[in-house]
Design a protein around this motif. Structure first.
Motif, PDB file in Angstrom:
ATOM      1  N   GLY A  67       0.309  -1.192  -0.205  1.00 34.75           N
ATOM      2  CA  GLY A  67      -0.480  -0.146  -0.063  1.00 34.75           C
ATOM      3  C   GLY A  67       0.950   0.676  -0.220  1.00 34.75           C
ATOM      4  N   ARG A  99       0.741  -0.576   9.805  1.00 29.98           N
ATOM      5  CA  ARG A  99       0.159  -0.328   8.475  1.00 29.98           C
ATOM      6  C   ARG A  99      -0.583  -1.525   7.985  1.00 29.98           C
ATOM      7  NH1 ARG A  99      -0.924   4.206  10.442  1.00 29.98           N
ATOM      8  NH2 ARG A  99       0.134   6.507  10.095  1.00 29.98           N
ATOM      9  N   THR A 142      -3.136  -2.790   4.819  1.00 29.73           N
ATOM     10  CA  THR A 142      -3.112  -2.297   2.848  1.00 29.73           C
ATOM     11  C   THR A 142      -3.660  -3.746   2.905  1.00 29.73           C
ATOM     12  OG1 THR A 142      -1.022  -2.603   2.843  1.00 29.73           O
ATOM     13  CG2 THR A 142      -1.173  -0.407   3.660  1.00 29.73           C
ATOM     14  N   ALA A 161      -3.295  -2.152  -4.193  1.00 30.70           N
ATOM     15  CA  ALA A 161      -3.052  -2.019  -2.417  1.00 30.70           C
ATOM     16  C   ALA A 161      -4.346  -0.813  -2.041  1.00 30.70           C
ATOM     17  CB  ALA A 161      -2.531  -2.473  -1.808  1.00 30.70           C
ATOM     18  N   TYR A 162      -5.092  -1.097  -1.818  1.00 28.73           N
ATOM     19  CA  TYR A 162      -5.740   0.114  -0.996  1.00 28.73           C
ATOM     20  C   TYR A 162      -5.268   0.369   0.605  1.00 28.73           C
ATOM     21  CZ  TYR A 162      -9.524   2.640   2.223  1.00 28.73           C
ATOM     22  OH  TYR A 162     -10.178   3.450   2.324  1.00 28.73           O
ATOM     23  N   ASN A 163      -4.648   1.819   0.332  1.00 25.76           N
ATOM     24  CA  ASN A 163      -3.617   2.478   1.682  1.00 25.76           C
ATOM     25  C   ASN A 163      -4.957   3.310   1.894  1.00 25.76           C
ATOM     26  OD1 ASN A 163      -2.143   3.291   3.576  1.00 25.76           O
ATOM     27  ND2 ASN A 163      -0.440   4.120   1.589  1.00 25.76           N
ATOM     28  N   ARG A 222      -1.930   9.652  -1.827  1.00 23.81           N
ATOM     29  CA  ARG A 222      -1.998   8.249  -2.204  1.00 23.81           C
ATOM     30  C   ARG A 222      -2.750   8.944  -3.594  1.00 23.81           C
ATOM     31  NH1 ARG A 222      -5.380   7.154   2.806  1.00 23.81           N
ATOM     32  NH2 ARG A 222      -5.096   9.394   3.171  1.00 23.81           N
ATOM     33  N   THR A 268      -2.563   2.440  -4.619  1.00 19.54           N
ATOM     34  CA  THR A 268      -1.676   2.215  -4.646  1.00 19.54           C
ATOM     35  C   THR A 268      -0.837   1.173  -5.743  1.00 19.54           C
ATOM     36  OG1 THR A 268      -1.311   2.966  -2.723  1.00 19.54           O
ATOM     37  CG2 THR A 268       1.006   2.316  -3.966  1.00 19.54           C
TER      38      THR A 268
END
Length: 717
Positions: free
Chosen positions: A561, A646, A648, A667-669, A699, A708
């Motif tokens: 992410g 973190r 992600t 990837a979702y961040n 982002r 990302t």
């Protein structure tokens, strides 16, 4: 999925001309052009995979390009033509394969669609009830030790409760025999037998073992040497005189000869002309074809962050005798964006270099001269001495220039497959990093102290590394595990300077588990610690770890992410003129602020990923769903580097290539970059702290989501 293997294909291809398929078609006339196979599918097969079925028949599908309409129109791809007679035999081939795999009631039907130029084929399979193995008996091992008996029969391919697969029965017999032959019994033989009952759909299997007598290796006879001393070849053999006989030792000896780079062909076998089965000594015959005395190699490549790169090497074999290999190699990267070969490509082909203010202005290079001595004191050992000069950089983090030497001792055990290496490196060089990195973590904020940290000094390091490569494939593993532990120790006791003292420990382990046919679940844990003594830097005393030795995270192979090196501690820098024009910190545009990753001394990363076939082109494409979690921080400096984990999640696409899967991960961040100090860069080179806790959000937004995108080649772990 049943592993029929090459034995299946070889057996089935011996089938005679068969009865016609259940839906035969008319043979084409002599004037009719042959049809192209545009589709070859299997339906209803659960016990045997489609890839095994396709390998067992004579009809072959055309290549992917030849099946895709657009590429077919422009003539790309290999075409395979339809043979009616082979197609009729294929039905019988599939039936025999299933019956010998434990499915006596199998039925194979066909669905064929033809047009004037193409044919589309589907084999519809009804597998039926399998015959199951109710018992497996092994006899003849009463004369061997309990330990050898357990090693010989443990974890066989065919087990109780499995379908009665004759191929796996033979494979189990071969496995028992090979295990015995690998433990000092060269004449071991195994005779399989079975009884099956069609009424109850059961079978019993037996293995009659003749273990034979123990034996050791005898003298080795060397053939084919011209320039090489035969003793050099003999030193590389693990099948040495007096050691217990082992087929694996013969293969390992052959691998050692190839790995030495001294021969282009090698065969290590039993010298049957001098051996009578039953003798307690087995002589060895080694036949080699020597490699040319010299080799020249070169290559070019491209990467988004390194722009164009090139490599070249020159190798001299049997250098000064004793089987030594001398290699002179060089490589260069950032060609096109770094001085002195800057072609201005940072504005088009190599735009990623614009974000790297530390290392992109200079070409990276490495020049190395290495002398390698195989079979040093043992056929398992390799000793290497290297002299090098290099300039290398890490994206947005540092630029390192040094010259030095290294001494590397590597040992690879044949049976344990446990590569172990010990390297001593002594180098003299300097490291450039952003002034803000030195200021934030080492309180070095003035040009005189920063220049002190950038001075050239000695680094002496002792690195030990041990690996456990237990996965079934180096490029695309689906079963097993890979693990490594690496420790680096730099100290004044071995010649390092006071500002280059640390202990660095890094561990990595990845597991691969098949969930079902063609579905793999994999997970990884990676962690590291760095310890360093306190040293005086200017008027301050801090624990100093050189930037090139610190941990960094974020990118396509850990927490996806985040962009490369942007997970964990960062600092921000803005030019004084930029801040003056903006008027305030709040008015600064994100693009005008430089992000400088500082790394950390503590790293924890965990990954979990499920890999499944794609609904389209499943043999070439795979999908992935993953969750990455990780944290990077500076122990003892929670004021500027708090502990943060973190998470992600994301999805990915894999496309098979000869170099490994080409990979796109999304990837979702849900996080912005970590908070860090914002510094103003003054014209005199000094730094001024503007704000303690500052952060920006870079982002990418796609359909309103912070995503990302990561592109790479090879699996992430």
């Amino acid at each position: 999925m049943l592993a029929a293997g090459a034995f299946v294909a070889g057996t089935l291809l011996l089938m005679p001309s068969a009865a016609p398929a259940q839906q035969p078609a008319e043979l084409p006339s002599a004037a009719q052009a042959p049809r192209v196979v545009r589709q070859l599918d299997f339906e209803g097969n659960h016990a045997i995979g489609s890839a095994t079925l396709a390998a067992a028949i004579g009809t072959t599908n055309s290549s992917w390009f030849a099946r895709f309409p657009l590429f077919r129109w422009i003539g790309l791809g290999a075409k395979r033509y339809f043979d009616e007679q082979e197609f009729r035999r294929d039905v019988l081939r599939l039936e025999v394969l299933y019956k010998r795999s434990g499915y006596p009631d199998v039925q194979v039907d066909t669905l064929v669609r033809r047009d004037p130029e193409n044919v589309y084929i589907t084999f519809k399979i009804t597998e039926g009830r399998p015959i199951l193995v109710t018992s497996i008996a092994v006899t003849g091992l009463d004369t061997v030790s309990e330990r050898l008996r357990h090693a010989a029969v443990g974890d066989l391919p065919l087990r109780e409760g499995d379908p009665f697969n004759r191929y796996l029965m033979q494979l189990s017999a071969d496995t028992i025999g090979q295990r015995l032959r690998n433990r000092g019994r060269p004449t071991a033989r195994v005779f399989p037998g079975f009884e099956s009952n069609r009424e109850t759909y059961t079978a019993t299997v037996s293995f009659d073992v003749r273990p034979g007598d123990r034996a050791v290796f005898g003298a080795a006879r060397i053939e084919g040497t011209q320039r090489l001393d035969p003793d050099v070849v003999r030193d590389l053999l693990t099948a040495r005189e007096g050691r217990p006989y082992s087929e694996d030792a013969l293969l390992a000896s052959q691998r050692n000869l190839y790995k030495s780079d001294l021969v282009r062909a090698a065969t290590v076998t039993v010298d049957s002309s001098r051996w009578t089965p039953g003798d307690d000594s087995v002589p060895v015959l080694v036949q080699v074809g020597e490699s040319p005395p010299y080799r020249i190699g070169a290559g070019v490549g491209y990467a988004t962050q390194e722009c164009f790169r090139t490599t070249a090497s020159w190798t001299a074999r049997d250098f000064l005798g004793a089987g030594r290999v001398f290699e002179l190699s060089g490589q260069a990267s950032r060609i096109g964006v770094g001085r002195p070969v800057d072609f201005g490509l940072r504005d088009n082909l190599c735009t990623a270099a614009r974000d790297d203010t530390v290392g992109s202005s200079k070409v990276n290079y490495n020049l190395t001269a290495t002398v390698r001595h195989p079979a040093f004191l043992s056929p398992y050992n390799t000793l290497s001495l290297s002299l090098f000069a290099e300039r290398r950089s890490e994206f947005k983090v540092y630029l390192r220039e040094d010259v030095g030497a290294s001494l590397d001792l590597t040992r690879v055990s044949t049976r344990r497959r446990l590569p172990v290496s010990l390297v001593y490196t002594l180098s003299y060089g300097r490291t450039e990093a952003t002034p803000a990195s030195f200021c934030a973590f080492f309180n070095a904020c003035t040009p005189d102290i920063i220049s002190q940290l950038r001075q050239r000094r000695l680094l002496a390091a002792l690195t030990g590394r041990i690996a456990w490569p237990r996965a079934n494939s180096p490029l695309n593993p689906t079963r097993g595990y890979n693990a490594t532990i690496e420790t680096t120790w730099a100290s004044r006791l071995i010649g390092s300077s006071p500002l280059q003292q640390f202990t660095r420990v890094l561990g990595d382990i990845a597991w691969y588990r098949p969930v079902s046919r063609d579905v793999t679940f994999t997970w990884r844990l990676r962690g590291g610690l760095i310890f360093s003594p306190s040293v005086a830097v200017g008027s301050q005393t801090n624990s100093f770890v050189p930037p090139e030795q610190r941990f960094y995270a974020g990118g396509p192979n850990d927490v996806r992410g985040f962009n490369r090196n942007e997970l964990g501690p960062v600092v921000y820098v803005v030019r004084d003129s930029t801040l003056m024009n903006a008027g305030s910190v709040a008015a600064l545009s994100q693009d005008s602020v430089q992000v400088a990753p500082t790394g950390g001394n503590t790293l924890v990363v965990g990954n979990a990923e499920l890999r499944v076939p794609s609904p389209i082109f499943p043999t070439r494409m795979r999908l992935a769903a993953f969750v990455d979690a990780g944290g990077l921080w500076e122990r003892g400096r929670t004021d500027v580097s708090p502990v943060q984990i973190r998470i992600t999640p994301g999805i990915g696409l894999r496309v098979a290539t000869p170099l490994g899967p080409a990979r796109l991960d999304v990837a979702y961040n849900g996080y912005a970059l970590s908070q860090g100090a914002l510094y103003q860069s003054n014209t005199d080179g000094s730094l001024t702290l503007i704000q303690d806790k500052y952060s920006i959000d870079r982002r990418n937004r796609f359909l309103g989501l912070p995503l990302t995108f990561q592109f790479s080649v090879g699996q992430p772990f």
